[in-house]
Design a protein around this motif. Structure first.
Motif, PDB file in Angstrom:
ATOM      1  N   ASP A  95     -65.135 -52.683 -21.625  1.00 28.65           N
ATOM      2  CA  ASP A  95     -64.534 -52.830 -20.281  1.00 28.65           C
ATOM      3  C   ASP A  95     -63.047 -52.488 -20.310  1.00 28.65           C
ATOM      4  OD1 ASP A  95     -66.937 -53.603 -19.415  1.00 28.65           O
ATOM      5  OD2 ASP A  95     -66.446 -55.736 -19.130  1.00 28.65           O
ATOM      6  N   GLU A  98     -62.594 -48.789 -20.603  1.00 30.71           N
ATOM      7  CA  GLU A  98     -62.932 -48.148 -19.318  1.00 30.71           C
ATOM      8  C   GLU A  98     -61.780 -48.283 -18.318  1.00 30.71           C
ATOM      9  OE1 GLU A  98     -66.803 -49.902 -18.638  1.00 30.71           O
ATOM     10  OE2 GLU A  98     -67.706 -47.902 -18.788  1.00 30.71           O
ATOM     11  N   SER A  99     -61.113 -49.432 -18.337  1.00 32.56           N
ATOM     12  CA  SER A  99     -59.978 -49.597 -17.411  1.00 32.56           C
ATOM     13  C   SER A  99     -58.795 -48.720 -17.843  1.00 32.56           C
ATOM     14  CB  SER A  99     -59.571 -51.082 -17.298  1.00 32.56           C
ATOM     15  OG  SER A  99     -58.988 -51.515 -18.494  1.00 32.56           O
ATOM     16  N   LYS A 101     -59.101 -45.847 -19.305  1.00 34.52           N
ATOM     17  CA  LYS A 101     -59.483 -44.475 -18.931  1.00 34.52           C
ATOM     18  C   LYS A 101     -59.220 -44.209 -17.449  1.00 34.52           C
ATOM     19  CE  LYS A 101     -63.391 -42.755 -20.474  1.00 34.52           C
ATOM     20  NZ  LYS A 101     -64.666 -42.483 -21.154  1.00 34.52           N
ATOM     21  N   LYS A 102     -59.414 -45.243 -16.636  1.00 32.68           N
ATOM     22  CA  LYS A 102     -59.154 -45.071 -15.194  1.00 32.68           C
ATOM     23  C   LYS A 102     -57.672 -44.808 -14.953  1.00 32.68           C
ATOM     24  CE  LYS A 102     -62.950 -47.381 -12.966  1.00 32.68           C
ATOM     25  NZ  LYS A 102     -63.478 -48.695 -13.280  1.00 32.68           N
ATOM     26  N   GLU A 103     -56.848 -45.485 -15.748  1.00 31.86           N
ATOM     27  CA  GLU A 103     -55.402 -45.319 -15.611  1.00 31.86           C
ATOM     28  C   GLU A 103     -54.927 -43.949 -16.110  1.00 31.86           C
ATOM     29  OE1 GLU A 103     -51.721 -48.048 -16.954  1.00 31.86           O
ATOM     30  OE2 GLU A 103     -53.691 -49.010 -17.089  1.00 31.86           O
ATOM     31  N   TYR A 104     -55.614 -43.420 -17.133  1.00 31.79           N
ATOM     32  CA  TYR A 104     -55.222 -42.134 -17.734  1.00 31.79           C
ATOM     33  C   TYR A 104     -56.419 -41.176 -17.717  1.00 31.79           C
ATOM     34  CZ  TYR A 104     -51.338 -44.918 -19.514  1.00 31.79           C
ATOM     35  OH  TYR A 104     -50.250 -45.746 -19.625  1.00 31.79           O
ATOM     36  N   PRO A 105     -56.826 -40.704 -16.541  1.00 26.56           N
ATOM     37  CA  PRO A 105     -58.076 -39.929 -16.454  1.00 26.56           C
ATOM     38  C   PRO A 105     -58.030 -38.575 -17.177  1.00 26.56           C
ATOM     39  CG  PRO A 105     -56.930 -40.017 -14.325  1.00 26.56           C
ATOM     40  CD  PRO A 105     -56.171 -40.906 -15.232  1.00 26.56           C
ATOM     41  N   ASP A 106     -56.834 -38.032 -17.386  1.00 22.18           N
ATOM     42  CA  ASP A 106     -56.802 -36.709 -18.036  1.00 22.18           C
ATOM     43  C   ASP A 106     -56.528 -36.806 -19.547  1.00 22.18           C
ATOM     44  OD1 ASP A 106     -54.341 -37.697 -17.440  1.00 22.18           O
ATOM     45  OD2 ASP A 106     -53.421 -35.757 -16.942  1.00 22.18           O
ATOM     46  N   VAL A 122     -68.048 -45.155 -24.670  1.00 25.20           N
ATOM     47  CA  VAL A 122     -67.086 -44.741 -23.632  1.00 25.20           C
ATOM     48  C   VAL A 122     -65.929 -43.922 -24.229  1.00 25.20           C
ATOM     49  CG1 VAL A 122     -67.640 -46.573 -21.992  1.00 25.20           C
ATOM     50  CG2 VAL A 122     -65.902 -47.004 -23.750  1.00 25.20           C
TER      51      VAL A 122
END
Ligand code: 13P
Ligand code: SF4
Length: 305
Positions: A95, A98-99, A101-106, A122
């Motif tokens: 989790d 995953e959070s 990754k949301k903050e740094y999508p690239d 993930v």
């Protein structure tokens, strides 16, 4: 029964029961002597795909057995001692990543192989200590999040200045616990000695080393070197192994605190019980976990091969 007799029984039983024994270089000599293969995490991972036996018995820690299962799901994979885990592998949850990754999508998420199978689902690419620099260099994306070991990550970042590497706050509680002051004290006591360290050590420790590498890399460097004295900055078993192989040379552990209780958890009796069907923990992973985790292990083999 003495050790030799137990070892003979293990060798007989593993053949009868079609079992391949893999042992990490950190486990005891009595276990390494009955193994089909010994090595560092990378070698053991790659071998998992090649062995022909129906059952693989891992003498090491849980993430190593999980890696074998991910690469060879059709095999029965046993961990000799089910209590042997790597604390670093448990430091970051799925989790949490995953959070991030949301903050740094690239960003590409690079996971040290010392992570749980669930966390690998993930992540994008796995690395081991022996392959991390090569793999990160081979990743197309400039932006990398390296988890969980910030010391190995810092070492990789130094070797890959062309990359933009974000580190999180994780690491090996054994290697990262050795302060630079221990390096100063050991170098003062043994000024002629070469310092060989694992990249899980603090950056200041790695920066002072003559060689930084995986367990296999350290063994290899010491075996080929003409030097007579070495300070060994990784789990104490590596200095012990080298001292046994080269009685005319001196191998000083960087610190007496370099003992990994999880790697020491497996005993020869655990191995004996496992090969006779009375012990070991079978690794069971969800098909979905295997499928997703395999993507980043396959990437490790593709980019590191
Ligand atoms: P290697 O990849 O060098 O075998 O290291 C594994 C490990 O757990 C080191 O602490
Ligand atoms: Fe994990 Fe550190 Fe033990 Fe290696 S030495 S298995 S990284 S706790």
């Amino acid at each position: 029964m003495n050790i030799r007799e137990i070892q003979d029984r293990i060798i007989k039983l593993k053949k009868e029961n079609d079992i391949c024994i893999l042992a990490h270089s950190y486990v005891g000599k009595d276990i390494r002597e009955v193994a089909d293969y010994t090595g560092d995490s990378y070698k053991l991972s790659v071998l998992a795909k090649e062995v022909t036996q129906k059952t693989v018995l891992m003498c090491g820690v849980r993430f190593m057995a999980e890696t074998v299962k991910i690469l060879s799901p059709e095999k029965r994979v046993l961990l000799s001692n089910g209590s042997a885990g790597c604390p670093m592998a448990e430091q970051m949850s799925k989790d949490f990543i995953e959070s991030v990754k949301k903050e740094y999508p690239d960003y590409t998420v690079v996971a040290y192989v010392n992570t749980t199978a669930l966390l690998k689902t993930v992540c994008d690419v796995c690395v081991t200590s022996s392959s991390a620099v090569k793999i990160v260099k081979n990743i197309e994306n400039k932006n990398i999040i390296f988890i969980p070991d910030c010391n190995l990550g810092a070492y990789v970042a130094e070797k890959c200045p062309e990359k933009n590497i974000k580190l999180l706050n994780g690491g090996c509680p054994i290697h990262a616990n050795i302060p630079y002051a221990d390096v100063q004290a050991m170098k003062k006591a043994h000024p002629e000695a070469k310092l060989l360290v694992h990249p899980e050590c603090l950056p200041a420790v790695s920066a002072a080393a003559d060689y930084v590498g995986s367990t296999a890399g350290i063994l290899d460097y010491a075996r080929k070197s003409d030097a007579k004295e070495f300070i060994i900055g990784t789990e104490i078993s590596i200095a012990e192994q080298l001292a046994y192989e080269f009685p005319d040379k001196h191998f000083y552990p960087l610190s007496s605190k370099l003992i990994c209780p999880d790697m020491k958890a497996t005993t020869l009796i655990d191995v004996y019980n496992a090969v006779r069907g009375l012990g070991g923990e079978e690794i069971i992973l969800d098909d979905e976990v295997i499928r997703k985790a395999r993507v980043c292990i396959d990437e490790m083999i593709r980019l590191g091969g």
